[in-house]
Every structure is written in structure tokens, then in C-alpha cells.
Design an enzyme around this catalytic site. Structure first.
Site, mmCIF file in Angstrom:
data_model
loop_
_atom_site.group_PDB
_atom_site.id
_atom_site.type_symbol
_atom_site.label_atom_id
_atom_site.label_comp_id
_atom_site.label_asym_id
_atom_site.label_seq_id
_atom_site.Cartn_x
_atom_site.Cartn_y
_atom_site.Cartn_z
ATOM 1 N N ARG A 1 0.855 -1.197 0.000
ATOM 2 C CA ARG A 1 0.000 0.000 0.000
ATOM 3 C C ARG A 1 0.882 1.236 0.000
ATOM 4 O O ARG A 1 1.742 1.383 0.873
ATOM 5 C CB ARG A 1 -0.936 0.026 1.213
ATOM 6 C CG ARG A 1 -2.166 0.945 0.999
ATOM 7 C CD ARG A 1 -3.006 1.137 2.260
ATOM 8 N NE ARG A 1 -2.231 1.842 3.255
ATOM 9 C CZ ARG A 1 -2.201 1.530 4.554
ATOM 10 N NH1 ARG A 1 -2.917 0.537 5.027
ATOM 11 N NH2 ARG A 1 -1.453 2.222 5.395
ATOM 12 N N GLU B 1 4.696 7.175 2.567
ATOM 13 C CA GLU B 1 5.527 5.979 2.669
ATOM 14 C C GLU B 1 4.932 4.890 1.789
ATOM 15 O O GLU B 1 3.803 5.014 1.316
ATOM 16 C CB GLU B 1 5.610 5.465 4.118
ATOM 17 C CG GLU B 1 4.254 5.049 4.667
ATOM 18 C CD GLU B 1 4.323 4.103 5.865
ATOM 19 O OE1 GLU B 1 5.399 3.577 6.200
ATOM 20 O OE2 GLU B 1 3.253 3.873 6.458
ATOM 21 N N ASN C 1 4.188 0.676 2.004
ATOM 22 C CA ASN C 1 4.161 -0.450 2.950
ATOM 23 C C ASN C 1 4.249 -1.747 2.175
ATOM 24 O O ASN C 1 3.476 -1.970 1.245
ATOM 25 C CB ASN C 1 2.843 -0.437 3.726
ATOM 26 C CG ASN C 1 2.669 0.834 4.538
ATOM 27 O OD1 ASN C 1 3.295 1.008 5.565
ATOM 28 N ND2 ASN C 1 1.828 1.738 4.069
ATOM 29 N N SER D 1 -3.048 -2.909 6.005
ATOM 30 C CA SER D 1 -4.362 -3.275 6.552
ATOM 31 C C SER D 1 -5.460 -2.308 6.142
ATOM 32 O O SER D 1 -5.241 -1.400 5.351
ATOM 33 C CB SER D 1 -4.265 -3.390 8.069
ATOM 34 O OG SER D 1 -3.762 -2.191 8.588
ATOM 35 N N LYS E 1 12.073 2.763 5.554
ATOM 36 C CA LYS E 1 11.993 4.197 5.242
ATOM 37 C C LYS E 1 13.335 4.715 4.722
ATOM 38 O O LYS E 1 13.382 5.646 3.925
ATOM 39 C CB LYS E 1 11.527 4.960 6.468
ATOM 40 C CG LYS E 1 10.078 4.582 6.794
ATOM 41 C CD LYS E 1 9.465 5.390 7.896
ATOM 42 C CE LYS E 1 7.975 5.110 8.013
ATOM 43 N NZ LYS E 1 7.639 3.771 8.532
ATOM 44 N N LYS F 1 11.858 10.666 11.165
ATOM 45 C CA LYS F 1 11.267 9.322 11.171
ATOM 46 C C LYS F 1 12.273 8.240 11.517
ATOM 47 O O LYS F 1 13.285 8.095 10.841
ATOM 48 C CB LYS F 1 10.704 9.001 9.790
ATOM 49 C CG LYS F 1 9.529 9.829 9.380
ATOM 50 C CD LYS F 1 8.916 9.215 8.136
ATOM 51 C CE LYS F 1 7.704 9.993 7.706
ATOM 52 N NZ LYS F 1 7.006 9.290 6.608
ATOM 53 N N GLU G 1 7.629 0.636 11.672
ATOM 54 C CA GLU G 1 6.315 0.634 11.043
ATOM 55 C C GLU G 1 5.252 0.638 12.123
ATOM 56 O O GLU G 1 5.495 0.237 13.245
ATOM 57 C CB GLU G 1 6.140 -0.633 10.194
ATOM 58 C CG GLU G 1 7.202 -0.860 9.132
ATOM 59 C CD GLU G 1 7.279 0.247 8.121
ATOM 60 O OE1 GLU G 1 6.224 0.778 7.733
ATOM 61 O OE2 GLU G 1 8.397 0.616 7.722
ATOM 62 N N GLY G 2 4.049 1.054 11.729
ATOM 63 C CA GLY G 2 2.898 0.820 12.587
ATOM 64 C C GLY G 2 2.376 2.023 13.347
ATOM 65 O O GLY G 2 1.464 1.897 14.147
ATOM 66 N N ARG H 1 -7.991 7.558 5.005
ATOM 67 C CA ARG H 1 -8.044 7.717 6.459
ATOM 68 C C ARG H 1 -8.060 9.203 6.766
ATOM 69 O O ARG H 1 -7.251 9.956 6.223
ATOM 70 C CB ARG H 1 -6.823 7.075 7.123
ATOM 71 C CG ARG H 1 -6.904 5.570 7.212
ATOM 72 C CD ARG H 1 -5.594 4.992 7.707
ATOM 73 N NE ARG H 1 -4.505 5.316 6.791
ATOM 74 C CZ ARG H 1 -3.233 5.015 7.012
ATOM 75 N NH1 ARG H 1 -2.878 4.420 8.126
ATOM 76 N NH2 ARG H 1 -2.319 5.337 6.122
HETATM 77 P P1 ADP Z 1 4.211 4.440 9.894
HETATM 78 O O1 ADP Z 1 5.092 3.369 9.377
HETATM 79 O O2 ADP Z 1 4.267 4.602 11.361
HETATM 80 O O3 ADP Z 1 2.803 4.333 9.353
HETATM 81 P P2 ADP Z 1 4.332 6.906 8.348
HETATM 82 O O4 ADP Z 1 5.477 7.353 7.514
HETATM 83 O O5 ADP Z 1 3.121 6.480 7.613
HETATM 84 O O6 ADP Z 1 4.854 5.785 9.341
HETATM 85 O O7 ADP Z 1 3.945 8.073 9.330
HETATM 86 C C1 ADP Z 1 2.833 8.011 10.207
HETATM 87 C C2 ADP Z 1 1.900 9.199 9.995
HETATM 88 O O8 ADP Z 1 2.598 10.418 10.192
HETATM 89 C C3 ADP Z 1 1.318 9.310 8.592
HETATM 90 O O9 ADP Z 1 0.159 8.537 8.467
HETATM 91 C C4 ADP Z 1 1.051 10.793 8.454
HETATM 92 O O10 ADP Z 1 -0.185 11.136 9.063
HETATM 93 C C5 ADP Z 1 2.162 11.412 9.275
HETATM 94 N N1 ADP Z 1 3.298 11.782 8.398
HETATM 95 C C6 ADP Z 1 4.312 10.979 8.001
HETATM 96 N N2 ADP Z 1 5.175 11.638 7.201
HETATM 97 C C7 ADP Z 1 4.697 12.887 7.075
HETATM 98 C C8 ADP Z 1 5.154 14.056 6.378
HETATM 99 N N3 ADP Z 1 6.266 14.056 5.656
HETATM 100 N N4 ADP Z 1 4.409 15.189 6.504
HETATM 101 C C9 ADP Z 1 3.271 15.211 7.244
HETATM 102 N N5 ADP Z 1 2.803 14.153 7.922
HETATM 103 C C10 ADP Z 1 3.497 12.998 7.856
HETATM 104 MG MG MG Z 2 1.935 4.793 7.563
#
Ligand code: ADP
Ligand code: MG
Length: 483
Positions: free
Chosen positions: A127, A149, A151, A156, A317, A375, A379-380, A459
Site C-alpha cells: 500500500r 511511505e 508499505n 491493513s 523508510k 522518522k 512501522e505501525g 483515512r
Molecule cells: P508508519 O510506518 O508509522 O505508518 P508513516 O510514515 O506512515 O509511518 O507516518 C505516520 C503518519 O505520520 C502518517 O500517516 C502521516 O499522518 C504522518 N506523516 C508521516 N510523514 C509525514 C510528512 N512528511 N508530513 C506530514 N505528515 C506525515
Molecule cells: Mg503509515
């Protein structure tokens, strides 16, 4: 567009809520409530509607289809990266000192490669997640998708997202004035996520070629809140007649057997054609050596893995950041036009290692932390660092340990208004939506057997919440209203 969502009297709103709750409960758009609310029923027999948006949230049509069009190239890209030993080696040069979890996965990868890979096919259920971005002060209409990102393991919410599209279609067709002329059915795109995932699992099962073999889903031990997984299991059974076993990693090691010659994996007497991981993406899923042993056993086996360890590793990442370096993505993409389209969706990404670029990024982050997200390699949900916290985290982290992080430009999504429903309570406010596009991919070791766009997921969360987790209670399931 005039005021959205349409203004409703409290009588109308109560009616919409009652309709949404009944439809959700009747159609399996449900989750189990928190433990303290379970107490009135034995055996986890209580459910509530999934947290959801009462109206679909507007999303630019062109950006939606752009994201969908990127998915087939992404599926191929992920596969090609997973075949690049040097990429994985480079990844581990950065991570192995600081990230024991990634190192253990890499050790499994190396060990199985040395022993000889029993199963050359691999299945991907991915995804890619996007947010809309508009520069500060710019018109919201200029908003463009930027990738958050990708996945490669345990993606899910596929079933809940399919149902939410159907819910919004139902509300539109059954409630007078629900859209006030602002919503038409053709603005709610079809969403076939459950079927596309089931179809991917069925294709891998067929490729394995044994009619009495089963699909195994790896789940967290004692996991209850699993309707999203059960829908896939039921679709596999009902549409394809394929049985799915749910097993924890611990059960695999206690009850599983690997044939020393054929490498066939059997558990409780059933041969496993496909192993589909819905757990195993983080260190919490490997509390003891047993779980690691199980992961190694599965990777060694003839069963088709979704994902392989290599797929999981390239989902890091850090790999997303490496791809953004000029020339890197282009190594895996055949034509320039596709590479350009993929690159256009990348937000700024920076290493935080001890290279020149890494040290520059470190200084940038300290000077202007509001512009970035920090970051870690996890994950998660719930792991990112924002704003001034970036400064305090970076200042107490050694140069060495900074390798565990990447820095990313903050994506600034113009907020919209919507109404969210959680456990029967309506929350009104400004929201931001994250679009996910599912990808289903099967490669038999030589050729792409399946390369499909799955459905989508929207979401939606209140603007004030940084993280996007539905399971973690921060967000609701939604569907895009194409505008
Ligand atoms: P995870 O693996 O924990 O899902 P993500 O990269 O999806 O990691 O980050 C979690 C959440 O943080 C995302 O769903 C988003 O809402 C927010 N987020 C992540 N990266 C960014 C970004 N560059 N700018 C704004 N919000 C972000
Ligand atoms: Mg995410």
C-alpha cells in the site's frame, strides 16, 4: 463548492447518524470496542461501528487517478529493488549498527540466500500512502499528492475501506438531502480492495499448484480485533474455495515442519502454499528466539511468502530516502516518463548519517524544525517526531545513532471540514485525509504473473493529530469524494 459538508439540523444529523450506525453494523463495518467496554459480553461478543467519516471527504480527481496510475510501476519497482543485493547491503551498512530488528531480518535474508532459495516466486500486497500538499499561503486547488511511505508488509484496512465506500453510496441514495446536490454517485469511485487481495492470494495458491494445500495468515497471538483479516479469509473461501489458517509465529515453530528435501512447510498436517504476514512487521512481534526461528523456517520453505524478507527490507523508510537521491530510482524503472511521474510524488527526503548530506540535513533540521518530520526505522504508527521535539531528539542522539532516522519535508495538507463518528459520538472539525492505494503483485521468479492496482483507502484525522493510525484511535475510515 458551497459549504461542505452541508449544514444539517440536529434532527437531520441524528437521522444520518442512526442510518450510518445501522448500515455499518449490518454490513460488517465494525470493530471490537476497547477492553473496558467489552465487559458486558463474554467471549468478545461485542462490536461497534468502525470509526468513520459521516460524509466522504473531497479529494482532487486528477490527484486520485495519478496515485492509482503510479501503483503498477510501484509494484514492479518494489520487486526489482528486492532483487538488488547491493541495495540491501548498502541499507544494512547504515542500519545494522543501530537497528537490531532490521539486522536480524537481513541475517535471515543472507542465510537463506546462501543455503539456496527454495521458492523463487514472491507475492506482494502493498500500500502506497499519500497526503496532499500545498505550499504555505498557496491556494488549496494547487494541492498535489506527495508520498508519505510505501508499505510492503501487513497493509491493513482493506475491507473496512471497501465497506466505507459502500456506506457513503448507501447514505447518498437513501437519505433525502444527504449531499444537497454536492455529492453524486459517480464521484464515489468503486473500491474492490478485499477482492483484489483475495485474488492475489488465490493466484499465488494456484501457482503453488497443490489442490489440498492451504494459505496461512501469520497473526499476532490472541489477536481479537481482526475483522479486516477475516474478510479476506472469507473472500478466499467463498470466491475461490481456498482454506486459510490463522497461526502465530509461535504456533509455526511449535506445530510446523519443514521437509528437509522438498522444503515443503506443513502445519497441523496441512501443507502451506502461501504465507501471508499480517504480523511480524515490528520487534514486538518477536518477543523470544522462537518467533525468529519461525520466521527463518518460513523464509527457507517452499511456501510463497507475502512478503519475502527482501520485500520487507526494501520497505524500509531508509530505502524511500535512498530512492529519492537523483539517479537511484531510475535504476529500476525502464522508461524516463514513468520515473519522472514517480519522482514527482516524492517529498524532500534526507539522510541523517555521517555523510556531507547527512550533516547538512542535521543542521537544517535544528535551524528550522517546523519544516520537517523526523522518522525512525519503524512501522505501525506513533513513532514520528515533529517540530521542536526534533531538536531535542537530535541533540541527545549520537552521530552513530542518527543513522536510525531519516528526515522528511513536512507535507502541508490544506484542511477541510467534516463530521467524524466514533462509538456513536459525532466530532465536528477540520480534518486532513491520507490516501492509500493497494497494489497486488505476483512474480514467479522470471515473469510478472499479476501486477494489479488494488482498491484504495482514505483515512481522515483531525488536523491537530499528527499521526494517522485508525487502530491507534487517531483517525477514521473515510472515502474520497472526487472533485
Ligand atoms: P508508519 O510506518 O508509522 O505508518 P508513516 O510514515 O506512515 O509511518 O507516518 C505516520 C503518519 O505520520 C502518517 O500517516 C502521516 O499522518 C504522518 N506523516 C508521516 N510523514 C509525514 C510528512 N512528511 N508530513 C506530514 N505528515 C506525515
Ligand atoms: Mg503509515
Amino acid at each position: 463548492m458551497s459549504i461542505y459538508p452541508p449544514l444539517s439540523s440536529s434532527t437531520q444529523l441524528n437521522h444520518i447518524r442512526a442510518e450510518a450506525i445501522d448500515w455499518a453494523l449490518a454490513h460488517g463495518l465494525i470493530v471490537r470496542p476497547t477492553t473496558e467496554k467489552q465487559q458486558y459480553f463474554e467471549h468478545n461478543a461485542a462490536v461497534t461501528h468502525a470509526p468513520l467519516a459521516l460524509y466522504p471527504t473531497p479529494f482532487p480527481r486528477a490527484e486520485f487517478f495519478k496515485a492509482k496510475d503510479l501503483q503498477i510501476p510501484w509494484n514492479t519497482l518494489i520487486h526489482r529493488m528486492s532483487k538488488d543485493n547491493l541495495l540491501l547491503k548498502e541499507l544494512m551498512e547504515t542500519l545494522s549498527q543501530v537497528d537490531d530488528f532490521m539486522k536480524r531480518l537481513y541475517d535471515i535474508y543472507l542465510q537463506v540466500k546462501t543455503e539456496g532459495i527454495a521458492q523463487s516466486a514472491s507475492l506482494g500486497i502493498h500500500r502506497c500512502d499519500y497526503l496532499l500538499h500545498a505550499d504555505l499561503g498557496a491556494d488549496a486547488h494547487t494541492a498535489r499528492i506527495q508520498q508519505v511511505e510505501f508499505n510492503t508488509i501487513a497493509s491493513s484496512f482493506g475491507s473496512l475501506s471497501t465497506r466505507t465506500t459502500e456506506l457513503h453510496k448507501y447514505l447518498l441514495s437513501s437519505i433525502d438531502n444527504y449531499g444537497e446536490g454536492q455529492i453524486t454517485a459517480d464521484q464515489l469511485p468503486d473500491n474492490n480492495t478485499v477482492d483484489s487481495i483475495a485474488q492475489g492470494l488465490a493466484s499465488a495458491w494456484k501457482l503453488y499448484g497443490k489442490s489440498n494445500a492451504r494459505v496461512m495468515m501469520i497473526v499476532q497471538p490472541g489477536e481479537r480485533n481482526a475483522f479486516d483479516q477475516r474478510w479476506i479469509e472469507y473472500a478466499l473461501m467463498e470466491k475461490y474455495g481456498i482454506h486459510l489458517l490463522r497461526r502465530s509465529l509461535e504456533q509455526v515453530i511449535n506445530n510446523g515442519k519443514l521437509d528437509p528435501v522438498t522444503k515443503a512447510l506443513t502445519i497441523d498436517g496441512y501443507e502451506i502454499a502461501v504465507t501471508y504476514f499480517r504480523a511480524g512487521y515490528g520487534p514486538e512481534d518477536y518477543p523470544t528466539e522462537k518467533e525468529w526461528e519461525a520466521r527463518l523456517t518460513i523464509e527457507r520453505s517452499l511456501s510463497i511468502k507475502c512478503p519475502t524478507v527482501a520485500y520487507q527490507l526494501v520497505g524500509a523508510k531508509k530505502v524511500q530516502q535512498v530512492l529519492s537521491v537523483p539517479g537511484r530510482l531510475e535504476r529500476y524503472v525502464d522508461d524516463d516518463a514513468t520515473a519522472d511521474q514517480l519522482r514527482e510524488s516524492f517529498a524532500g527526503l534526507y539522510p541523517l548519517d555521517d555523510s556531507l548530506e547527512g550533516n547538512q540535513a542535521y543542521e537544517m533540521a535544528l535551524q528550522d524544525p517546523q519544516r520537517y518530520v523526523l522518522k525512525p526505522q519503524r512501522e505501525g504508527g506513533g513513532n514520528n517526531v515533529y517540530g521542536d521535539d526534533i531538536v531535542s531528539v537530535l541533540q541527545k542522539t549520537s552521530v552513530q545513532d542518527r543513522n536510525a532516522y531519516i528526515l522528511m519535508d513536512l507535507i502541508r495538507t490544506p484542511p477541510l471540514d467534516n463530521l467524524m463518528l466514533r462509538e456513536g459520538v459525532i466530532l465536528n472539525g477540520q480534518v486532513v485525509s491520507e490516501l492509500g492505494i493497494y497494489g497486488v503483485y505476483l512474480n514467479d521468479g522470471t515473469n510478472e504473473v499479476v501486477n494489479n492496482i488494488g482498491g484504495h483507502l482514505l483515512r481522515t484525522k483531525g488536523v491537530e493529530t499528527k499521526e494517522g493510525g485508525v487502530a491507534a484511535g487517531f483517525a477514521v475510515i473515510d472515502s474520497p469524494l472526487l472533485v
